[in-house]
Write a protein that holds these residues in place. Structure first.
Motif, PDB file in Angstrom:
ATOM      1  N   SER A  25       0.779  -1.239   0.000  1.00 13.96           N
ATOM      2  CA  SER A  25       0.000   0.000   0.000  1.00 13.96           C
ATOM      3  C   SER A  25       0.814   1.295   0.000  1.00 13.96           C
ATOM      4  N   THR A  26       2.120   1.207  -0.225  1.00 11.57           N
ATOM      5  CA  THR A  26       2.907   2.453  -0.312  1.00 11.57           C
ATOM      6  C   THR A  26       3.967   2.357  -1.407  1.00 11.57           C
ATOM      7  N   GLN A  27       4.518   3.517  -1.747  1.00  7.05           N
ATOM      8  CA  GLN A  27       5.640   3.609  -2.700  1.00  7.05           C
ATOM      9  C   GLN A  27       6.888   4.013  -1.924  1.00  7.05           C
ATOM     10  N   GLU A  28       8.036   3.750  -2.500  1.00  8.25           N
ATOM     11  CA  GLU A  28       9.271   4.222  -1.882  1.00  8.25           C
ATOM     12  C   GLU A  28       9.185   5.740  -1.712  1.00  8.25           C
ATOM     13  N   GLY A  29       9.680   6.268  -0.594  1.00 10.39           N
ATOM     14  CA  GLY A  29       9.655   7.714  -0.341  1.00 10.39           C
ATOM     15  C   GLY A  29       8.383   8.203   0.341  1.00 10.39           C
ATOM     16  N   ASP A  30       7.359   7.357   0.420  1.00 11.48           N
ATOM     17  CA  ASP A  30       6.114   7.760   1.104  1.00 11.48           C
ATOM     18  C   ASP A  30       6.340   7.957   2.604  1.00 11.48           C
ATOM     19  N   THR A  31       5.395   8.654   3.222  1.00  6.19           N
ATOM     20  CA  THR A  31       5.440   8.854   4.682  1.00  6.19           C
ATOM     21  C   THR A  31       4.342   8.035   5.358  1.00  6.19           C
ATOM     22  N   ILE A  32       4.762   7.226   6.319  1.00  5.58           N
ATOM     23  CA  ILE A  32       3.843   6.327   7.024  1.00  5.58           C
ATOM     24  C   ILE A  32       3.745   6.763   8.485  1.00  5.58           C
ATOM     25  N   LEU A  33       2.521   6.891   8.968  1.00  9.69           N
ATOM     26  CA  LEU A  33       2.290   7.310  10.355  1.00  9.69           C
ATOM     27  C   LEU A  33       1.822   6.120  11.187  1.00  9.69           C
ATOM     28  N   ASP A  34       2.398   5.974  12.382  1.00 11.95           N
ATOM     29  CA  ASP A  34       1.869   5.021  13.356  1.00 11.95           C
ATOM     30  C   ASP A  34       1.655   5.788  14.656  1.00 11.95           C
ATOM     31  N   PRO A  35       0.392   6.062  15.020  1.00  7.03           N
ATOM     32  CA  PRO A  35       0.123   6.916  16.188  1.00  7.03           C
ATOM     33  C   PRO A  35       0.177   6.189  17.530  1.00  7.03           C
ATOM     34  N   VAL A  36       0.222   4.857  17.508  1.00  7.85           N
ATOM     35  CA  VAL A  36       0.293   4.074  18.755  1.00  7.85           C
ATOM     36  C   VAL A  36       1.377   3.008  18.539  1.00  7.85           C
ATOM     37  N   ALA A  37       2.614   3.455  18.519  1.00  7.07           N
ATOM     38  CA  ALA A  37       3.703   2.700  17.888  1.00  7.07           C
ATOM     39  C   ALA A  37       4.229   1.507  18.666  1.00  7.07           C
ATOM     40  N   GLY A  38       3.930   1.396  19.951  1.00  7.21           N
ATOM     41  CA  GLY A  38       4.488   0.276  20.725  1.00  7.21           C
ATOM     42  C   GLY A  38       6.013   0.319  20.648  1.00  7.21           C
ATOM     43  N   VAL A  39       6.602  -0.801  20.222  1.00  7.40           N
ATOM     44  CA  VAL A  39       8.063  -0.844  20.105  1.00  7.40           C
ATOM     45  C   VAL A  39       8.517  -0.573  18.668  1.00  7.40           C
ATOM     46  N   GLY A  40       7.662   0.093  17.917  1.00  6.33           N
ATOM     47  CA  GLY A  40       8.102   0.729  16.671  1.00  6.33           C
ATOM     48  C   GLY A  40       8.263  -0.163  15.455  1.00  6.33           C
ATOM     49  N   THR A  41       7.532  -1.257  15.390  1.00  7.37           N
ATOM     50  CA  THR A  41       7.688  -2.178  14.247  1.00  7.37           C
ATOM     51  C   THR A  41       7.421  -1.463  12.921  1.00  7.37           C
ATOM     52  N   THR A  42       6.433  -0.587  12.899  1.00  6.33           N
ATOM     53  CA  THR A  42       6.066   0.101  11.652  1.00  6.33           C
ATOM     54  C   THR A  42       7.237   0.920  11.103  1.00  6.33           C
ATOM     55  N   GLY A  43       7.823   1.751  11.945  1.00  2.00           N
ATOM     56  CA  GLY A  43       8.918   2.605  11.483  1.00  2.00           C
ATOM     57  C   GLY A  43      10.159   1.798  11.140  1.00  2.00           C
ATOM     58  N   TYR A  44      10.356   0.729  11.889  1.00  5.27           N
ATOM     59  CA  TYR A  44      11.534  -0.116  11.703  1.00  5.27           C
ATOM     60  C   TYR A  44      11.510  -0.758  10.308  1.00  5.27           C
ATOM     61  N   VAL A  45      10.343  -1.237   9.923  1.00  6.36           N
ATOM     62  CA  VAL A  45      10.212  -1.869   8.597  1.00  6.36           C
ATOM     63  C   VAL A  45      10.160  -0.794   7.511  1.00  6.36           C
ATOM     64  N   ALA A  46       9.489   0.310   7.809  1.00  5.66           N
ATOM     65  CA  ALA A  46       9.402   1.413   6.832  1.00  5.66           C
ATOM     66  C   ALA A  46      10.807   1.861   6.423  1.00  5.66           C
ATOM     67  N   GLN A  47      11.658   2.043   7.410  1.00  8.80           N
ATOM     68  CA  GLN A  47      13.022   2.501   7.124  1.00  8.80           C
ATOM     69  C   GLN A  47      13.763   1.501   6.217  1.00  8.80           C
ATOM     70  N   ALA A  48      13.588   0.227   6.508  1.00 12.41           N
ATOM     71  CA  ALA A  48      14.271  -0.804   5.714  1.00 12.41           C
ATOM     72  C   ALA A  48      13.756  -0.838   4.272  1.00 12.41           C
ATOM     73  N   LEU A  49      12.539  -0.368   4.074  1.00 10.89           N
ATOM     74  CA  LEU A  49      11.948  -0.389   2.733  1.00 10.89           C
ATOM     75  C   LEU A  49      11.982   0.995   2.068  1.00 10.89           C
TER      76      LEU A  49
END
Ligand SMILES: C[S@@+](CC[C@H](N)C(=O)[O-])C[C@H]1O[C@@H](n2cnc3c(N)ncnc32)[C@H](O)[C@@H]1O
Length: 289
Positions: A219-243
């Protein structure tokens, strides 16, 4: 890490991009620029309402490590619904017109969340069923083992048409030749599971990298911005950065924010091929140590 302060009235994209904000999502979301994110992934409290007494498995009598954290407590369904409604309203403001929103939950709350989303004007595109290959074992033997979670995928209103849907990835991840809306993958365990100083799970509901990889690639393209408002231990950002995507994460608990910072010290290794190379989607795999 950015610590949200009451006197700070608003943030620019630059200030928050690829940062984790320590604060209350309901406050912080109001300070983010309008229509600034391409995709939102939300894994909110479940409001499981587990009994306070110890639960033991009906087979081996071992203690069940359920989700009994403070962040999962609400006084009533009304209070929970109010929290979900307010956070969904705040998210809608920061979504670009063609952005999409994923919300994940179990049967305890997914039906309420879906209704609230529709009442607020979100338009549901799909529900994706995550079938867990290693679910928590049945506790008391009085009902089926719950081996699924549901992800609702939606746009902010019915008119939104040009949202990102990478159908090659969807086909790759979904079951059968048609890539149906069923993802079969294990819950987070073993080395992937973050541990605290006491050696116990740092977070009771850490989501697997593979789940976020699927969400992000479909559901995203490279360079997109992804928001996680209840991030826990940050899985969303961790994978986003790798991709090669950007992220904005918000988390209210300093212990988890510290955990995110530590996690990012060892960036996730994904074998990153170009998402444009449609024939090679299967090669987007986690690199084993
Ligand atoms: C289900 S967990 C998210 C787990 C996450 N997806 C992961 O992989 O680690 C929900 C999180 O929401 C956080 N939370 C609850 N209320 C919040 C609020 N008002 N603002 C920000 N975070 C909140 C909790 O501290 C908890 O870590």
């Amino acid at each position: 890490m950015l610590i949200d302060r009451p006197e700070k009235e608003s943030y620019t994209c630059r200030e928050v991009l690829n940062k984790v904000l320590l604060g209350d999502a309901l406050t912080v979301l109001r300070k983010l620029p309008e229509e600034s994110v391409d995709m939102v992934f939300m894994d909110p409290p479940y409001f499981l309402q587990l009994p306070p007494k110890e639960l033991r498995r009906w087979t081996v009598r071992t203690v069940v490590e359920g989700v009994n954290d403070d962040w999962d407590q609400f006084g009533s369904f009304e209070e929970y619904d109010e929290f979900i409604k307010n956070i969904l309203l705040a998210i809608r403001r920061v979504m670009k017109p063609n952005a999409t929103l994923w919300v994940i939950a179990t049967y305890h709350s997914i039906f309420r969340i879906g209704k609230i989303m529709q009442d607020l004007g979100y338009w549901i595109l799909n529900d994706v069923h995550w079938v867990k290959t290693n679910p928590m074992p049945n506790w008391l033997g009085v009902r089926f083992t719950n081996a699924t979670e549901t992800l609702i995928w939606a746009v902010k209103d019915k008119k939104a048409k040009k949202y990102t849907f990478n159908k090659e990835f969807a086909k790759e991840f979904g079951i059968g030749k048609i890539g149906a809306n069923v993802w079969v993958l294990p819950i987070c365990s073993g080395r992937e599971r973050l541990k605290g100083e006491d050696g116990k799970k740092l977070h009771s509901t850490q989501k697997p990298v593979e789940l976020l990889r699927r969400v992000i690639l479909t559901s995203t393209q490279e360079g997109d911005t992804i928001l996680d408002p209840v991030a826990g231990v940050g899985t969303t950002g961790y994978v986003a950065q790798a991709l090669n995507r950007n992220f904005i994460m918000i988390e209210i608990n300093p212990k988890y924010v510290k955990g995110i910072e530590k996690r990012f010290e060892e960036p996730l290794k994904l074998k990153a091929i170009s998402s444009k190379d449609k024939k090679k989607v299967a090669e987007y795999v986690t690199v084993e140590e």
